[in-house]
Design a protein around this motif. Structure first.
Motif, short mmCIF file in Angstrom:
data_model
loop_
_atom_site.label_atom_id
_atom_site.label_comp_id
_atom_site.label_asym_id
_atom_site.label_seq_id
_atom_site.Cartn_x
_atom_site.Cartn_y
_atom_site.Cartn_z
N ASN A 20 2.21 -35.97 -23.19
CA ASN A 20 3.60 -35.52 -23.30
C ASN A 20 4.19 -35.36 -21.89
O ASN A 20 3.71 -34.54 -21.11
N GLY A 22 6.98 -34.12 -21.07
CA GLY A 22 7.83 -32.95 -20.94
C GLY A 22 9.24 -33.31 -20.51
O GLY A 22 9.95 -34.08 -21.17
N VAL A 69 3.37 -30.88 -18.08
CA VAL A 69 4.09 -29.82 -18.78
C VAL A 69 3.78 -28.45 -18.19
O VAL A 69 4.67 -27.61 -18.01
N ARG A 73 6.40 -25.87 -16.40
CA ARG A 73 6.60 -24.46 -16.80
C ARG A 73 6.43 -23.53 -15.60
O ARG A 73 7.12 -22.51 -15.49
N ASP A 121 10.79 -26.67 -24.31
CA ASP A 121 10.30 -26.09 -25.56
C ASP A 121 10.51 -27.05 -26.73
O ASP A 121 9.67 -27.15 -27.62
N THR A 124 7.74 -29.57 -26.90
CA THR A 124 6.35 -29.08 -26.86
C THR A 124 6.02 -28.09 -27.96
O THR A 124 4.86 -27.97 -28.36
N SER A 239 1.59 -22.10 -23.67
CA SER A 239 2.59 -22.61 -24.59
C SER A 239 2.90 -21.52 -25.60
O SER A 239 2.00 -20.99 -26.24
N PRO A 243 2.18 -26.24 -31.28
CA PRO A 243 2.53 -27.52 -30.64
C PRO A 243 3.34 -28.43 -31.57
O PRO A 243 3.23 -28.37 -32.79
N ASP A 246 3.60 -35.62 -32.27
CA ASP A 246 4.10 -36.75 -31.48
C ASP A 246 5.25 -37.48 -32.18
O ASP A 246 6.19 -37.94 -31.51
N ARG A 249 8.42 -35.50 -31.77
CA ARG A 249 8.82 -35.53 -30.37
C ARG A 249 9.47 -36.86 -30.02
O ARG A 249 10.50 -36.92 -29.34
#
Length: 718
Positions: A20, A22, A69, A73, A121, A124, A239, A243, A246, A249
């Motif tokens: 990912n 991000g 990611v 953060r 967010d 993720t 996190s 989650p 995929d 996302r």
């Protein structure tokens, strides 16, 4: 197969390969220009490192493709720490010379970081967990509170400044605000702790005893606890929820790209088109995942979907408005305890207000306090008792305001009655003694009756007057505020009415579909004794959109008439601009051909209101029409003596589309500048005015402060 979606200056892949990414591909590659270090050159001295760090972190978040990611953060958390630091600096009096720059930096940074965190967010986290409530605060938070208490305590002494310097308390206060303290900060804290721990070496018993007081002990304990954990590496941010899969996302990313680009454009231009694109992107996200849509909405609400008109009224100002003192005299004719009572009474009553904490509408008590003084004669069986009474009373009547109407509860009245026997008259001394003795015995009962009668007089009148006034206030609100807003299609999409024990707050979201609104107003503009109005540029622009000027061709007089009509509707009475005398170089009426997009926009920043007009000029006499130009007219707004001064700055004119001839464009710009600025002269507006009150003298108010910053026009009336 890879599907690529392109928007201006931003490209992203709907199905990124590998881990990912991000924010990579969601945020523009270039950091916002208004957050680079050069944008805040006025922040020097102790704020220069903050300026540098913020610029560096923002640049890193946008351009460092190597950040995963977790790394993203970390950067966001560091930026949030800088936001807290800047927010604290805004509240400190010693930063007054740069408070405008701090407010601007805080607003710009908070919005961009809020957006970045919301986007991260969204790609993720499937379900965001609720924030846990801190039981008693971290060691740093406890120390911040202890230092603040000690600082306040020391300032109450004439020698307090000496002790503050002795402990380096100001430096301690700055150091402990930082979530990630530098070595220099930790050295400052260690030095302060050592000073407190070695206080017995001072050799002065009085000074040692002083340093043993609870306020000092709390700081000493707090420093020890904080230094035991400070400076240790931060754990990787976890996190905060379940989650995201995929597939979801991949479907979300193109719309998140569009959302990020639209908001970036909106920050730069306040464009209606950009706002509409952002709202459409949110709706597309809702169609894919309602939970992600709700997460984004909650995260963006404080920055782009909040209230854009906020009014904060202090209890002191409301008390001035409702304050009245009334004196009523009337005769007393009654039969009390079988005696004929006559005389007169004088009642003096004062009206006030007491705000109550409430998050569900505003709550307050109307308060009536006063005293009834009576001088009476009671005749019974040949004796006359002369009595002086002083009866204090207090009545409270609860009022609730929900933004549309006021509702009231019956008044509660408390009376403290006190009667004093002044004289007793009778034909014989025996009768006088018997009458006095009996009157003294009946005093408690007579006071009870007096209290009942005072309450019976006060309650109905108080209830009737308050109910009548707030019934009228509800009608006036519907007629002069809510009604006109409905007619202008500016009825609030959301609102909040709350109260504390010192303030009444009314917030409205003037925003139609496909629009954005405001964030948090200027935190430096407050008033403990007046009224503060915060008006965001989005409220003004959303109102301008309702005038439907886009694509129209109108004369200057037509435009003026349209504005007069809108203002008249809002005020509920005829409104006309003051007519201006024609000048010798007046070349006739101006006819504007408004652009199809954003014909008139207002931007508020750095002490100015900028009026941006996108329009061409229609010229008669066989002259060629001038195509659409962007005319930017800045107006400085400030207090100047007894007036609010509105001074026009340098006007800029540029073509909407690139002109073929630079020379012709220079001529066009000059014509447009001359035409459009002729009617927009400098203004001086009296900052003092009266507010009328029914049955009472008007109260005097003055504009004491005007701030135009970070999208907000904030005005203080005191």
């Amino acid at each position: 197969m890879v599907l690529a979606l392109s928007v201006p200056d931003v490209s992203a892949q709907a199905k990124p390969s590998g881990p990912n990414p991000g924010l990579v591909g969601l945020l523009p590659d270039e950091a916002p220009y208004d957050l680079n270090e050069e944008s805040f050159e006025a922040l020097t001295g102790k704020w220069a490192p903050v300026r540098t760090k913020v610029s560096s972190l923002v640049e890193k978040l946008h351009s460092d493709k190597s950040l995963d990611v977790v790394g993203q953060r970390r950067v966001i958390e560091e930026l949030k720490e800088q936001i807290r630091l800047i927010r604290g600096g805004i509240q400190q009096p010693n930063n007054k010379p740069v408070v405008r720059e701090l407010v601007t930096l805080h607003g710009r940074l908070a919005r961009r970081v809020g957006l970045a965190e919301a986007l991260l967010d969204a790609v993720t986290i499937s379900t965001k967990s609720a924030k846990p409530k801190a039981a008693a605060g971290t060691p740093r938070e406890k120390l911040v509170g202890s230092v603040m208490v000690l600082n306040t305590y020391l300032k109450s002494f004439d020698t307090g400044a000496t002790w503050i310097d002795f402990l380096s308390l100001n430096e301690v206060a700055v150091a402990v605000q930082k979530k990630a303290p530098a070595k220099r900060d930790l050295d400052t804290l260690r030095a302060a702790l050592k000073t407190l721990q070695t206080k017995d070496n001072l050799g002065n018993a009085a000074q040692i005893k002083f340093l043993q007081e609870p306020q000092f002990e709390a700081v000493e304990t707090g420093l020890a606890a904080y230094l035991a954990v400070a400076g240790k590496p931060m754990a990787a941010p976890k996190s905060p929820g379940k989650p995201l899969d995929d597939k979801t996302r991949s479907a979300l990313r193109p719309h998140l790209v569009t959302l990020a680009a639209a908001i970036a454009s909106y920050e730069e231009t306040a464009s209606r088109t950009a706002a509409t694109r952002a709202r459409k992107a949110l709706m597309a996200i809702q169609g894919i995942s309602r939970s992600q849509y709700e997460q984004l909405g909650e995260a963006l609400r404080p920055h782009y979907l909040g209230y854009n008109l906020r009014v904060v009224a202090s209890e002191q100002l409301l008390a001035r408005y409702v304050a009245q003192t009334r004196v009523e005299k009337k005769p007393v004719r009654d039969v009390i305890l079988e005696a004929q009572v006559s005389g007169d009474s004088t009642t003096t009553a004062r009206v006030g207000i007491d705000l109550l904490p409430s998050q569900q509408g505003a709550r307050f008590n109307m308060v009536l306090e006063g005293k009834t003084i009576t001088d009476t004669r009671a005749d019974k069986k040949g004796a006359s008792i002369f009595t002086h009474g002083e009866h204090t009373f207090s009545a409270t009547k609860l009022v609730h305001f929900d933004g549309d109407r006021f509702t009231t509860k019956p008044a509660e009245v408390a009376v403290d009655a006190n009667n004093t026997i002044v004289d007793v008259a009778a034909k014989s001394s025996l009768v006088r003694r018997i009458a006095r003795k009996k009157a003294i015995k009946l005093t408690p009962r007579s006071e009870q009756i007096a209290a009942q009668k005072v309450a019976a007089d006060v309650a109905p009148e108080f209830n009737g007057e308050v109910d009548k006034q707030f019934k009228q206030a509800t009608a006036d609100l519907a007629k002069h505020v809510n009604g006109p807003l409905d007619e202008l299609k500016l009825a609030p999409a959301g609102r909040s009415v709350t109260s504390t024990d010192t303030e009444l707050r009314v917030s409205r979201q003037l925003m139609g579909s496909g629009k954005l609104a405001g964030g948090m107003p200027n935190p430096a503009v407050v008033s403990k004794k007046g009224l503060v109005v915060h008006l965001h540029e989005s409220a003004i622009n959303n109102a301008l959109d309702r005038m439907n000027l886009a694509g129209k061709t109108m004369t200057e007089d037509d435009v003026k008439a349209e504005f007069e009509k809108t203002v008249s509707t809002f005020l509920g009475r005829e409104f006309h601009f003051k007519s201006e005398a024609k000048t010798s170089d007046d070349s006739g009426p101006t006819t504007l051909m408004f652009a199809a997009d954003d014909p008139i926009r207002v931007r508020i920043a750095e002490g100015q209101l900028k009026l941006i007009i996108r329009a061409g000029l229609k010229q008669g006499g066989g002259k060629e029409d001038i195509p659409a130009q962007v005319v930017t007219m800045p107006f400085d707004v400030r207090i100047a003596g007894e007036n609010v001064a509105v001074a026009r700055g340098s006007v800029k004119v540029s073509a909407v589309s690139r002109p073929k001839s630079r020379a012709k464009q220079i001529v066009r710009a000059g014509v447009v500048r001359k035409k459009l600025t002729a009617a927009l002269k400098n203004r001086m507006i009296d900052r003092h005015f009266n507010v009328t009150r029914e049955g009472a003298d008007p109260i005097n108010l003055s504009v004491t402060r005007v701030e135009a910053n970070d999208g907000w026009l904030s005005i203080v009336f005191e």
